[in-house]
Design an enzyme around this catalytic site. Sequence first.
Site, PDB file in Angstrom:
ATOM      1  N   GLY A  26      11.041  -3.999   1.265  1.00  0.00           N
ATOM      2  CA  GLY A  26      10.266  -3.440   0.155  1.00  0.00           C
ATOM      3  C   GLY A  26      11.112  -2.946  -1.010  1.00  0.00           C
ATOM      4  N   LEU A  27      10.756  -1.769  -1.486  1.00  0.00           N
ATOM      5  CA  LEU A  27      11.433  -1.223  -2.674  1.00  0.00           C
ATOM      6  C   LEU A  27      12.885  -0.869  -2.381  1.00  0.00           C
ATOM      7  N   ASP A  73      17.749   6.141  12.685  1.00  0.00           N
ATOM      8  CA  ASP A  73      16.408   6.714  12.584  1.00  0.00           C
ATOM      9  C   ASP A  73      16.576   8.079  11.922  1.00  0.00           C
ATOM     10  N   SER A 113      -4.011  12.437  15.600  1.00  0.00           N
ATOM     11  CA  SER A 113      -3.482  13.289  16.668  1.00  0.00           C
ATOM     12  C   SER A 113      -2.384  14.151  16.056  1.00  0.00           C
ATOM     13  N   TYR A 156       1.106  11.649  -5.746  1.00  0.00           N
ATOM     14  CA  TYR A 156       0.286  12.633  -5.021  1.00  0.00           C
ATOM     15  C   TYR A 156       1.142  13.722  -4.360  1.00  0.00           C
ATOM     16  N   PRO A 199       1.380   2.262  -7.639  1.00  0.00           N
ATOM     17  CA  PRO A 199       1.392   1.103  -6.742  1.00  0.00           C
ATOM     18  C   PRO A 199       2.369  -0.008  -7.141  1.00  0.00           C
ATOM     19  N   ARG A 208      -0.552  -1.016   5.421  1.00  0.00           N
ATOM     20  CA  ARG A 208      -0.978   0.267   5.979  1.00  0.00           C
ATOM     21  C   ARG A 208      -1.935   1.041   5.087  1.00  0.00           C
TER      22      ARG A 208
HETATM   23  C1  HXC Z   1      -4.333   6.899  13.257  1.00  0.00           C
HETATM   24  C2  HXC Z   1      -2.193   6.310  13.950  1.00  0.00           C
HETATM   25  C3  HXC Z   1      -2.225   5.147  13.127  1.00  0.00           C
HETATM   26  C4  HXC Z   1      -3.425   4.909  12.363  1.00  0.00           C
HETATM   27  C5  HXC Z   1      -0.302   5.209  14.140  1.00  0.00           C
HETATM   28  N1  HXC Z   1      -0.984   6.295  14.549  1.00  0.00           N
HETATM   29  N2  HXC Z   1      -1.041   4.504  13.256  1.00  0.00           N
HETATM   30  N3  HXC Z   1      -3.211   7.178  14.004  1.00  0.00           N
HETATM   31  N4  HXC Z   1      -4.442   5.811  12.461  1.00  0.00           N
HETATM   32  N5  HXC Z   1      -3.546   3.846  11.562  1.00  0.00           N
HETATM   33  C6  HXC Z   1      -0.541   7.311  15.493  1.00  0.00           C
HETATM   34  C7  HXC Z   1      -0.208   6.725  16.871  1.00  0.00           C
HETATM   35  O1  HXC Z   1      -1.381   6.545  17.653  1.00  0.00           O
HETATM   36  C8  HXC Z   1       0.714   7.800  17.440  1.00  0.00           C
HETATM   37  O2  HXC Z   1      -0.001   8.940  17.845  1.00  0.00           O
HETATM   38  C9  HXC Z   1       1.487   8.255  16.196  1.00  0.00           C
HETATM   39  O3  HXC Z   1       0.688   7.883  15.053  1.00  0.00           O
HETATM   40  C10 HXC Z   1       2.835   7.582  16.076  1.00  0.00           C
HETATM   41  O4  HXC Z   1       2.642   6.175  16.106  1.00  0.00           O
HETATM   42  P1  HXC Z   1       3.769   5.176  16.607  1.00  0.00           P
HETATM   43  O5  HXC Z   1       3.266   3.800  16.356  1.00  0.00           O
HETATM   44  O6  HXC Z   1       4.196   5.536  17.986  1.00  0.00           O
HETATM   45  O7  HXC Z   1       4.971   5.606  15.633  1.00  0.00           O
HETATM   46  P2  HXC Z   1       6.227   4.826  15.141  1.00  0.00           P
HETATM   47  O8  HXC Z   1       6.518   3.632  16.012  1.00  0.00           O
HETATM   48  O9  HXC Z   1       7.287   5.839  14.934  1.00  0.00           O
HETATM   49  O10 HXC Z   1       5.772   4.213  13.704  1.00  0.00           O
HETATM   50  C11 HXC Z   1       5.594   5.039  12.600  1.00  0.00           C
HETATM   51  C12 HXC Z   1       4.394   4.602  11.739  1.00  0.00           C
HETATM   52  C13 HXC Z   1       4.473   3.091  11.399  1.00  0.00           C
HETATM   53  C14 HXC Z   1       4.421   5.472  10.494  1.00  0.00           C
HETATM   54  C15 HXC Z   1       3.105   4.844  12.512  1.00  0.00           C
HETATM   55  O11 HXC Z   1       3.393   2.738  10.534  1.00  0.00           O
HETATM   56  C16 HXC Z   1       5.759   2.735  10.719  1.00  0.00           C
HETATM   57  O12 HXC Z   1       6.732   2.385  11.385  1.00  0.00           O
HETATM   58  N6  HXC Z   1       5.819   2.835   9.365  1.00  0.00           N
HETATM   59  C17 HXC Z   1       7.059   2.595   8.590  1.00  0.00           C
HETATM   60  C18 HXC Z   1       6.829   1.904   7.292  1.00  0.00           C
HETATM   61  C19 HXC Z   1       5.722   2.452   6.450  1.00  0.00           C
HETATM   62  O13 HXC Z   1       4.883   3.234   6.873  1.00  0.00           O
HETATM   63  N7  HXC Z   1       5.722   1.985   5.190  1.00  0.00           N
HETATM   64  C20 HXC Z   1       4.716   2.381   4.211  1.00  0.00           C
HETATM   65  C21 HXC Z   1       5.253   3.382   3.268  1.00  0.00           C
HETATM   66  S1  HXC Z   1       4.142   3.360   1.948  1.00  0.00           S
HETATM   67  P3  HXC Z   1      -0.336   9.223  19.444  1.00  0.00           P
HETATM   68  O14 HXC Z   1      -0.981  10.562  19.430  1.00  0.00           O
HETATM   69  O15 HXC Z   1      -1.255   8.112  19.828  1.00  0.00           O
HETATM   70  O16 HXC Z   1       0.984   9.172  20.133  1.00  0.00           O
HETATM   71  C22 HXC Z   1       4.116   4.802   1.146  1.00  0.00           C
HETATM   72  C23 HXC Z   1       3.412   4.670  -0.176  1.00  0.00           C
HETATM   73  C24 HXC Z   1       2.867   5.918  -0.734  1.00  0.00           C
HETATM   74  O17 HXC Z   1       4.607   5.773   1.608  1.00  0.00           O
HETATM   75  C25 HXC Z   1       2.134   5.810  -2.056  1.00  0.00           C
HETATM   76  C26 HXC Z   1       1.348   4.595  -2.387  1.00  0.00           C
HETATM   77  C27 HXC Z   1       0.785   4.553  -3.750  1.00  0.00           C
HETATM   78  P1  NAP Z   2       8.405  -0.213   3.321  1.00  0.00           P
HETATM   79  O1  NAP Z   2       8.968  -1.551   3.006  1.00  0.00           O
HETATM   80  O2  NAP Z   2       7.535  -0.077   4.503  1.00  0.00           O
HETATM   81  O3  NAP Z   2       9.614   0.802   3.380  1.00  0.00           O
HETATM   82  C1  NAP Z   2       9.742   1.836   4.279  1.00  0.00           C
HETATM   83  C2  NAP Z   2      11.096   1.725   4.930  1.00  0.00           C
HETATM   84  O4  NAP Z   2      11.350   2.894   5.708  1.00  0.00           O
HETATM   85  C3  NAP Z   2      11.222   0.530   5.883  1.00  0.00           C
HETATM   86  O5  NAP Z   2      12.361  -0.217   5.522  1.00  0.00           O
HETATM   87  C4  NAP Z   2      11.398   1.149   7.271  1.00  0.00           C
HETATM   88  O6  NAP Z   2      12.293   0.367   8.034  1.00  0.00           O
HETATM   89  C5  NAP Z   2      12.000   2.499   6.908  1.00  0.00           C
HETATM   90  N1  NAP Z   2      11.738   3.526   7.927  1.00  0.00           N
HETATM   91  C6  NAP Z   2      10.543   3.915   8.417  1.00  0.00           C
HETATM   92  N2  NAP Z   2      10.707   4.864   9.346  1.00  0.00           N
HETATM   93  C7  NAP Z   2      12.049   5.107   9.422  1.00  0.00           C
HETATM   94  C8  NAP Z   2      12.840   5.993  10.175  1.00  0.00           C
HETATM   95  N3  NAP Z   2      12.298   6.834  11.060  1.00  0.00           N
HETATM   96  N4  NAP Z   2      14.182   5.973  10.005  1.00  0.00           N
HETATM   97  C9  NAP Z   2      14.741   5.123   9.114  1.00  0.00           C
HETATM   98  N5  NAP Z   2      14.040   4.261   8.362  1.00  0.00           N
HETATM   99  C10 NAP Z   2      12.706   4.256   8.516  1.00  0.00           C
HETATM  100  O7  NAP Z   2       7.536   0.343   2.077  1.00  0.00           O
HETATM  101  P2  NAP Z   2       7.844   0.518   0.519  1.00  0.00           P
HETATM  102  O8  NAP Z   2       6.561   0.321  -0.173  1.00  0.00           O
HETATM  103  O9  NAP Z   2       9.014  -0.286   0.113  1.00  0.00           O
HETATM  104  O10 NAP Z   2       8.190   2.068   0.414  1.00  0.00           O
HETATM  105  C11 NAP Z   2       9.451   2.538   0.002  1.00  0.00           C
HETATM  106  C12 NAP Z   2       9.323   3.940  -0.575  1.00  0.00           C
HETATM  107  O11 NAP Z   2       8.548   3.918  -1.753  1.00  0.00           O
HETATM  108  C13 NAP Z   2       8.675   4.956   0.345  1.00  0.00           C
HETATM  109  O12 NAP Z   2       9.310   6.211   0.199  1.00  0.00           O
HETATM  110  C14 NAP Z   2       7.277   5.046  -0.191  1.00  0.00           C
HETATM  111  O13 NAP Z   2       6.649   6.268   0.111  1.00  0.00           O
HETATM  112  C15 NAP Z   2       7.551   4.908  -1.668  1.00  0.00           C
HETATM  113  N6  NAP Z   2       6.401   4.510  -2.463  1.00  0.00           N
HETATM  114  C16 NAP Z   2       5.950   3.238  -2.381  1.00  0.00           C
HETATM  115  C17 NAP Z   2       4.886   2.875  -3.176  1.00  0.00           C
HETATM  116  C18 NAP Z   2       4.370   1.467  -3.167  1.00  0.00           C
HETATM  117  O14 NAP Z   2       3.378   1.210  -3.840  1.00  0.00           O
HETATM  118  N7  NAP Z   2       4.982   0.527  -2.480  1.00  0.00           N
HETATM  119  C19 NAP Z   2       4.283   3.809  -3.999  1.00  0.00           C
HETATM  120  C20 NAP Z   2       4.763   5.105  -4.031  1.00  0.00           C
HETATM  121  C21 NAP Z   2       5.844   5.437  -3.260  1.00  0.00           C
HETATM  122  P3  NAP Z   2      12.200   0.215   9.658  1.00  0.00           P
HETATM  123  O15 NAP Z   2      10.778  -0.048   9.978  1.00  0.00           O
HETATM  124  O16 NAP Z   2      13.134  -0.914   9.940  1.00  0.00           O
HETATM  125  O17 NAP Z   2      12.713   1.511  10.203  1.00  0.00           O
END
Ligand code: HXC
Ligand code: NAP
Length: 292
Positions: A26-27, A73, A113, A156, A199, A208
């Site tokens: 991503g970014l 991590d 949760s 936000y 966005p 997500r």
């Molecule tokens: C409700 C959920 C859920 C969902 C997970 N959980 N997804 N609950 N709705 N959709 C719950 C699980 O059931 C579990 O709780 C707990 O969250 C942890 O989930 P895990 O899958 O075990 O966690 P983990 O493997 O550490 O993964 C973390 C994650 C996953 C955040 C859930 O999505 C991930 O790896 N994300 C990384 C990348 C990411 O999120 N990128 C987007 C950033 S965008 P229980 O109680 O069941 O154990 C961003 C943009 C912002 O930030 C602004 C946009 C404009």
């Molecule tokens: P993304 O590709 O999902 O980036 C998130 C990164 O975080 C992934 O590379 C993931 O890699 C890493 N990560 C997650 N959990 C981690 C952990 N526990 N330890 C280390 N690394 C971890 O999404 P993105 O859209 O590029 O987002 C990048 C940033 O921009 C984030 O801070 C997000 O909040 C911000 N942002 C994005 C948007 C948008 O529109 N895209 C808007 C506003 C802000 P692994 O899964 O390999 O760990």
Amino acid sequence: MKYTEPMLRDFALQGKTIIVTGGGSGLGKTMSRYFLQLGAKVVITSRNFEKLKKAAEDLSQETGGQVLPLTCDVRHYDQVKQMLEQAVKQFGTVNGLVNNAAGNFISPTERLSANAFDTIIDIVLKGSKNTTLALGKYWIKEQIKPTTILNIVTTYAWTGSAFVVPSATAKAGVLAMTRSLAVEWAKYGIRSNAIAPGPFPTKGAWDRLLPGDLKEKFDPAKKIPLKRVGEHQELANLAAYLMSDYSAYINGEVITIDGGEWLYGAGEFNQLDKIPPEMWDRLEQMIKNRKK
Ligand code: HXC
Ligand code: NAP
């Protein structure tokens, strides 16, 4: 000249070594690519080594730059310290940190949760704290300066947002940390700034936050005054500037890059942009007629 083009002059980041958390996708990957193009050495970190390794291969092939993939991590301080040690061992010194790693998903808060809430807080807030503390201690002890922290937050962080409450809570904390350390650590030559993107399409965020047909139903471009989403290069341009010495006097700032999105949601009468010109004619008459 276009906003999709690289902006900074060649070698603008020469001599810098920058850690980008979440730099394998991503970014984070886009910013890393541009930092490399500008002459920086880059350490990309995340949980998934296979993904990082592939990203590092892509990036070094595309840019010819030096990029080191390291598993870390950010939720675990010991892993962050180890990652930093390896980075210093490889590159000699580190002088930049981009806190970009994040976790997020949409959900009504009452469905979460306690562990789900904690997971987001741990990645975003505790993770940014872990890297910031480890790098800050290292820079202060080794008297390395100037150095720069850049935190990727969201708009936000200050407005809050329904349905992403853990992320909003955590990003607000990261913004408070940015502003607090900008003052406290300035004396050590450490600058702290943040970018608040609107966005910018990435797989991680879109899967997500806009799963299934939500992307069509809630097309983010429609609620942005400029009527488009962000282009990755324009965010990379801003990030590179904030990481470079060209921004040496910018400290404690959060720069919004969202096409006017959050202000559109905030202004009392902004929705009146939906009123067509003929209706404005009628409304104007109605208002003027009040005098009679
Ligand atoms: C409700 C959920 C859920 C969902 C997970 N959980 N997804 N609950 N709705 N959709 C719950 C699980 O059931 C579990 O709780 C707990 O969250 C942890 O989930 P895990 O899958 O075990 O966690 P983990 O493997 O550490 O993964 C973390 C994650 C996953 C955040 C859930 O999505 C991930 O790896 N994300 C990384 C990348 C990411 O999120 N990128 C987007 C950033 S965008 P229980 O109680 O069941 O154990 C961003 C943009 C912002 O930030 C602004 C946009 C404009
Ligand atoms: P993304 O590709 O999902 O980036 C998130 C990164 O975080 C992934 O590379 C993931 O890699 C890493 N990560 C997650 N959990 C981690 C952990 N526990 N330890 C280390 N690394 C971890 O999404 P993105 O859209 O590029 O987002 C990048 C940033 O921009 C984030 O801070 C997000 O909040 C911000 N942002 C994005 C948007 C948008 O529109 N895209 C808007 C506003 C802000 P692994 O899964 O390999 O760990």
